[in-house]
Design a protein around this motif. Sequence first.
Motif, PDB file in Angstrom:
ATOM      1  N   TYR A 114       0.834  -1.207   0.000  1.00 10.49           N
ATOM      2  CA  TYR A 114       0.000   0.000   0.000  1.00 10.49           C
ATOM      3  C   TYR A 114       0.870   1.259   0.000  1.00 10.49           C
ATOM      4  O   TYR A 114       0.614   2.200  -0.747  1.00 10.49           O
ATOM      5  N   ILE A 115       1.903   1.270   0.839  1.00  6.93           N
ATOM      6  CA  ILE A 115       2.810   2.426   0.884  1.00  6.93           C
ATOM      7  C   ILE A 115       3.495   2.615  -0.459  1.00  6.93           C
ATOM      8  O   ILE A 115       3.601   3.734  -0.974  1.00  6.93           O
ATOM      9  N   GLU A 116       3.954   1.521  -1.054  1.00 10.60           N
ATOM     10  CA  GLU A 116       4.647   1.583  -2.354  1.00 10.60           C
ATOM     11  C   GLU A 116       3.742   2.176  -3.432  1.00 10.60           C
ATOM     12  O   GLU A 116       4.181   2.963  -4.260  1.00 10.60           O
ATOM     13  N   LYS A 117       2.477   1.831  -3.372  1.00  7.45           N
ATOM     14  CA  LYS A 117       1.548   2.264  -4.416  1.00  7.45           C
ATOM     15  C   LYS A 117       0.994   3.665  -4.173  1.00  7.45           C
ATOM     16  O   LYS A 117       0.816   4.446  -5.103  1.00  7.45           O
TER      17      LYS A 117
ATOM     18  N   VAL B 230      13.856   6.659  -1.729  1.00  4.31           N
ATOM     19  CA  VAL B 230      13.231   5.637  -0.885  1.00  4.31           C
ATOM     20  C   VAL B 230      12.551   4.625  -1.799  1.00  4.31           C
ATOM     21  O   VAL B 230      11.677   4.976  -2.589  1.00  4.31           O
ATOM     22  N   LYS B 231      12.977   3.376  -1.712  1.00  2.00           N
ATOM     23  CA  LYS B 231      12.434   2.296  -2.547  1.00  2.00           C
ATOM     24  C   LYS B 231      11.821   1.236  -1.642  1.00  2.00           C
ATOM     25  O   LYS B 231      12.481   0.714  -0.741  1.00  2.00           O
TER      26      LYS B 231
ATOM     27  N   GLU C 102       9.742  -7.516   2.095  1.00  2.00           N
ATOM     28  CA  GLU C 102       9.428  -6.821   3.345  1.00  2.00           C
ATOM     29  C   GLU C 102      10.577  -5.922   3.785  1.00  2.00           C
ATOM     30  O   GLU C 102      11.039  -5.966   4.923  1.00  2.00           O
ATOM     31  N   ARG C 103      11.028  -5.086   2.842  1.00  2.00           N
ATOM     32  CA  ARG C 103      12.136  -4.169   3.094  1.00  2.00           C
ATOM     33  C   ARG C 103      11.858  -2.812   2.479  1.00  2.00           C
ATOM     34  O   ARG C 103      11.114  -2.693   1.518  1.00  2.00           O
ATOM     35  N   ILE C 104      12.532  -1.821   3.032  1.00  2.00           N
ATOM     36  CA  ILE C 104      12.564  -0.490   2.437  1.00  2.00           C
ATOM     37  C   ILE C 104      14.036  -0.134   2.280  1.00  2.00           C
ATOM     38  O   ILE C 104      14.829  -0.306   3.212  1.00  2.00           O
TER      39      ILE C 104
END
Length: 186
Positions: free
Chosen positions: A131-134, A142-143, A149-151
């Motif tokens: 959800y955050i990525e989208k 920031v990727k 399950e990583r940032i």
Amino acid sequence: MKWKVLFFGLLGINSLVVALLFFYMFQPSSSPNISNINGEGPTFTVQTSKQHMNTLIRDYIQKHKKEGELSYDVQLADRLYVTSTIPIFGKSVDLTMAFDLNVDESGNIILDHPIMTFGQLRLPVPYVLAYIEKHASLPNWVKVDAKKERIYIVVSNIRIKEGFVLKAKTFDLNKNDITFTVTITK
């Protein structure tokens, strides 16, 4: 007469050698060009603490916060914590995300082993990260990798000033040892 020819011949050769010696002695020396041997400029090491990083992060968030966005706070303690409150039915519910920090061989920061809670409810990490990525408007450095399950914080993409490249060296929160290298590329 033969000795005169040999004497003046030897005198001429000695004069030529002395003249060449003086010629080469007064020429400027060629010094090696050491300014850009490996394609990089000078590198400096910057060491800081969690307290200073928290101040820097808080200032960055305040500077880049847009009107109408969800407000949040980022704190470095034993882990990295991202906290926010979300109003639901007139009540504020706490949203908390906690990550471990690691530095990879390229000088980037990896946020992994996340724990995410909404109030007391533990959230499924892959769904929240997807959800955050989208939907989140994150900086280009920031990727989010929801599957792993990583940032990733691509530190070299953080623009501190034109001609400067930043890399993380150590990020040990337990020892309060946070070190970066800054390379001047101009």
